[in-house]
Design a protein around this motif. Structure first.
Motif, PDB file in Angstrom:
ATOM      1  N   GLU A 344       0.842  -1.202   0.000  1.00 52.62           N
ATOM      2  CA  GLU A 344       0.000   0.000   0.000  1.00 52.62           C
ATOM      3  C   GLU A 344       0.881   1.258   0.000  1.00 52.62           C
ATOM      4  O   GLU A 344       0.609   2.216  -0.725  1.00 52.62           O
ATOM      5  CB  GLU A 344      -0.913  -0.023   1.229  1.00 52.62           C
ATOM      6  CG  GLU A 344      -1.832   1.163   1.287  1.00 52.62           C
ATOM      7  CD  GLU A 344      -2.884   0.999   2.385  1.00 52.62           C
ATOM      8  OE1 GLU A 344      -3.509  -0.074   2.462  1.00 52.62           O
ATOM      9  OE2 GLU A 344      -3.052   1.960   3.163  1.00 52.62           O
ATOM     10  N   LEU A 347       2.021   1.961  -3.392  1.00 53.25           N
ATOM     11  CA  LEU A 347       0.950   2.421  -4.287  1.00 53.25           C
ATOM     12  C   LEU A 347       0.572   3.881  -4.031  1.00 53.25           C
ATOM     13  O   LEU A 347       0.356   4.639  -4.979  1.00 53.25           O
ATOM     14  CB  LEU A 347      -0.285   1.520  -4.147  1.00 53.25           C
ATOM     15  CG  LEU A 347      -0.088   0.045  -4.529  1.00 53.25           C
ATOM     16  CD1 LEU A 347      -1.363  -0.756  -4.276  1.00 53.25           C
ATOM     17  CD2 LEU A 347       0.340  -0.094  -5.993  1.00 53.25           C
ATOM     18  N   LEU A 353      -3.388   6.581  -9.184  1.00 51.59           N
ATOM     19  CA  LEU A 353      -3.981   5.368  -8.613  1.00 51.59           C
ATOM     20  C   LEU A 353      -4.996   5.702  -7.532  1.00 51.59           C
ATOM     21  O   LEU A 353      -4.868   6.703  -6.832  1.00 51.59           O
ATOM     22  CB  LEU A 353      -2.884   4.483  -8.003  1.00 51.59           C
ATOM     23  CG  LEU A 353      -1.766   4.031  -8.936  1.00 51.59           C
ATOM     24  CD1 LEU A 353      -0.733   3.223  -8.182  1.00 51.59           C
ATOM     25  CD2 LEU A 353      -2.342   3.215 -10.096  1.00 51.59           C
ATOM     26  N   TYR A 357      -7.063  -1.672  -3.833  1.00 50.85           N
ATOM     27  CA  TYR A 357      -6.162  -2.654  -4.429  1.00 50.85           C
ATOM     28  C   TYR A 357      -6.442  -4.028  -3.854  1.00 50.85           C
ATOM     29  O   TYR A 357      -7.071  -4.172  -2.806  1.00 50.85           O
ATOM     30  CB  TYR A 357      -4.697  -2.263  -4.186  1.00 50.85           C
ATOM     31  CG  TYR A 357      -4.324  -2.242  -2.731  1.00 50.85           C
ATOM     32  CD1 TYR A 357      -4.584  -1.135  -1.936  1.00 50.85           C
ATOM     33  CD2 TYR A 357      -3.725  -3.357  -2.131  1.00 50.85           C
ATOM     34  CE1 TYR A 357      -4.269  -1.128  -0.590  1.00 50.85           C
ATOM     35  CE2 TYR A 357      -3.407  -3.353  -0.785  1.00 50.85           C
ATOM     36  CZ  TYR A 357      -3.685  -2.235  -0.028  1.00 50.85           C
ATOM     37  OH  TYR A 357      -3.393  -2.242   1.309  1.00 50.85           O
ATOM     38  N   VAL A 374      -4.773  -2.935  -9.018  1.00 47.62           N
ATOM     39  CA  VAL A 374      -5.051  -1.625  -8.413  1.00 47.62           C
ATOM     40  C   VAL A 374      -5.887  -0.787  -9.376  1.00 47.62           C
ATOM     41  O   VAL A 374      -5.700  -0.842 -10.591  1.00 47.62           O
ATOM     42  CB  VAL A 374      -3.729  -0.921  -7.982  1.00 47.62           C
ATOM     43  CG1 VAL A 374      -2.759  -0.789  -9.121  1.00 47.62           C
ATOM     44  CG2 VAL A 374      -3.997   0.433  -7.336  1.00 47.62           C
ATOM     45  N   THR A 393       2.781   3.579 -15.747  1.00 47.96           N
ATOM     46  CA  THR A 393       2.345   3.447 -14.354  1.00 47.96           C
ATOM     47  C   THR A 393       2.579   2.012 -13.877  1.00 47.96           C
ATOM     48  O   THR A 393       3.096   1.778 -12.782  1.00 47.96           O
ATOM     49  CB  THR A 393       0.841   3.801 -14.224  1.00 47.96           C
ATOM     50  OG1 THR A 393       0.646   5.083 -14.798  1.00 47.96           O
ATOM     51  CG2 THR A 393       0.394   3.814 -12.776  1.00 47.96           C
ATOM     52  N   ILE A 397       5.073   0.683 -10.837  1.00 51.44           N
ATOM     53  CA  ILE A 397       4.648  -0.090  -9.657  1.00 51.44           C
ATOM     54  C   ILE A 397       5.516  -1.343  -9.529  1.00 51.44           C
ATOM     55  O   ILE A 397       6.013  -1.662  -8.446  1.00 51.44           O
ATOM     56  CB  ILE A 397       3.153  -0.492  -9.758  1.00 51.44           C
ATOM     57  CG1 ILE A 397       2.273   0.750  -9.902  1.00 51.44           C
ATOM     58  CG2 ILE A 397       2.732  -1.285  -8.521  1.00 51.44           C
ATOM     59  CD1 ILE A 397       0.802   0.419 -10.206  1.00 51.44           C
ATOM     60  N   VAL A 411       1.606  -6.745 -12.118  1.00 47.64           N
ATOM     61  CA  VAL A 411       0.674  -5.671 -11.768  1.00 47.64           C
ATOM     62  C   VAL A 411      -0.419  -5.577 -12.822  1.00 47.64           C
ATOM     63  O   VAL A 411      -0.161  -5.664 -14.020  1.00 47.64           O
ATOM     64  CB  VAL A 411       1.434  -4.329 -11.651  1.00 47.64           C
ATOM     65  CG1 VAL A 411       0.464  -3.168 -11.514  1.00 47.64           C
ATOM     66  CG2 VAL A 411       2.382  -4.377 -10.459  1.00 47.64           C
TER      67      VAL A 411
END
Ligand code: DLL
Length: 435
Positions: A344, A347, A353, A357, A374, A393, A397, A411
């Motif tokens: 978390e 993120l 975002l 998630y 997410v 993006t 991540i 992801v």
């Protein structure tokens, strides 16, 4: 075979007398050298002089992982940095790792205890040990390495990964023992078979597997795939690293805890109340010899029970059963400890975002997989090249999770408002592994 015949077979009375003496010394030392313990003892209205029997240990407050994080990085060290010769840490930097330090003597004792483990597995200085635990901040690699050298065995410091090379070395160097996570052992076996190698006819005799939960079914599978005896080893960086407890070849039913160096308790994870031998609860450790990083009543969050029955190997040390779960949300993914809160934290640092998630963990071909789904926010669709923005993006991540937590993740970005919403406590993890 027993490495330290005298101390591993002490009669209970002598063992408890030794534990009490070492406990009293430890309690005095932490009270006078670590501000955190002085404050927590004072808050609980207990002084070192109150510890007159082993039962008095229960008067002392617990120490938690949060306490370790609050004192990050070196706040709980009981010696000056000039006496610390080694640092290890568990998991990444986001969410604050747990940092532990060792003096020269701490390393000596750790090596001795790991040597005890190897001897419990039937190894001697004539053996070659293939050490596929990761070398680095993780305690597995170096912990096992020093123990193997202490025993006088020949150690292959192969570390983790690069499985084809591992298999080549297993064939060419002919080690008699292998150390790695149990899932990696199965993975090595499977990849070897796929390469057309008879993995049952290697020189391997025994495996020392730990750092993640596993089952009797997995033991049967590993033993069949590699034609070895598979033994369980337990430990955690906070308490030392691998070698806090080890199964013996003769018993193979629970791991002997090296009680001359650690006192184990089982508590009810909800109330903190002590539980009797045989009952399942949370394992708590107090260290008895550690200089740099002593711990008082550390809550491991590992769920297990203690087995006091004598063992046919002759050791008088109590055994702990397999760890069957945790009382917190920590995941162990390919041997790496990961908290959902760390994912978390990664993120929320990334633009575009939503704070919604889902973490999906699975095991495919004996390898743990981690997928993070997410939601992106509407704004991401407002700009120019949407596909490029989404791809970047996603890449970011993946990279941040790898950089901060040390694990590879897949992801998946999903549309706004598509993931499940929770009314009570969010349950963000779906763990599909059947261990
Ligand atoms: O995993 C130390 C270790 C290395 C143990 C090599 C055995 C072999 P940490 O990274 O701090 O240290 O993770 C500790 O791993 O609290 C348990 O949840 C889990 N764990 C370790 N050994 C076992 C085991 C090392 N045999 C955390 N069975 C612990 C089940 C285990 N879980």
């Amino acid at each position: 075979m027993i490495f330290d015949e005298e101390f591993e077979t002490l009669p209970r009375e002598a063992l408890e007398a030794l534990q009490l003496k070492r406990l009293q010394q430890t309690v005095q030392r932490v009270y006078h050298t670590v501000g955190f313990y002085r404050r927590s003892f004072n808050d609980a209205d207990v002084t070192p002089d109150d510890i007159r029997t082993l039962g008095d240990l229960r008067r002392l407050p617990f120490t938690t992982k949060q306490d370790l994080r609050d004192n990050y990085p070196f706040g709980l060290f009981a010696v000056p940095m000039s006496s610390v010769v080694r640092l290890h840490a568990s998991s990444g930097t986001t969410g604050r790792a747990t940092v532990v330090g060792y003096t020269k003597r701490d390393i000596e004792i750790w090596s001795d205890l790991m040597a005890r483990c190897f001897v419990a597995a039937g190894l001697t200085k004539n053996d070659i040990i293939h050490n596929a635990y990761g070398y680095g901040l993780f305690t597995g690699g170096l912990g096992a390495h020093y123990g193997a050298e202490k025993l006088g065995a020949s150690v292959i410091p192969i570390s983790g990964g690069n499985t084809k090379r591992q298999i080549m070395i297993l064939q060419d160097f002919g080690p008699s023992a292998i150390c790695c996570t149990p899932s990696y052992a199965l993975n090595i076996a499977e990849q070897g078979q796929a390469m057309g190698i008879d993995m049952r006819s290697l020189k391997l005799r025994v495996g020392i597997f730990g750092a993640e939960p596993w089952s009797e079914e997995m033991r049967v599978q590993i033993e069949a795939a590699l034609n070895i005896q598979a033994l369980n080893i337990y430990g955690l960086s906070e308490v030392m690293g691998p070698g806090v407890a080890m199964e013996c070849l003769e018993g193979r039913e629970g791991m002997h805890i090296f009680e001359d160096f650690f006192i184990a308790e089982i508590i009810d994870p909800d109330t903190g109340a002590p539980m009797p031998h045989g009952a399942k609860g949370e394992l708590v450790f107090t260290t008895l010899s550690k200089e740099a990083f002593p711990l008082i009543r550390y809550r491991t969050r590992d769920i297990t029970s203690l087995i006091p029955a004598p063992c046919r190997c002759g050791r008088t040390l109590i055994r702990m059963d397999r760890v069957t779960g945790r009382s917190d949300d920590m995941l162990i993914i390919r041997g790496v400890n990961v908290f959902p809160s760390q994912i978390e934290a990664v993120l929320v640092g990334i633009e575009g975002l939503e704070p919604h998630y889902q973490i999906i963990v699975d095991r495919v071909n004996n390898l743990d997989t981690l997928e993070v789904q997410v939601e992106v926010n509407e704004k991401i669709f407002g700009g120019g090249d949407v596909i490029r923005v989404l791809q970047n993006t996603e890449k970011r991540i993946v990279k941040d999770i790898k950089d901060y937590l040390g694990v590879s993740a897949k992801v998946k970005l999903v549309e706004p408002k598509t993931l499940q919403r929770f009314e009570g406590k969010a349950s963000r993890v779906i763990d599909k592994r059947h261990i």
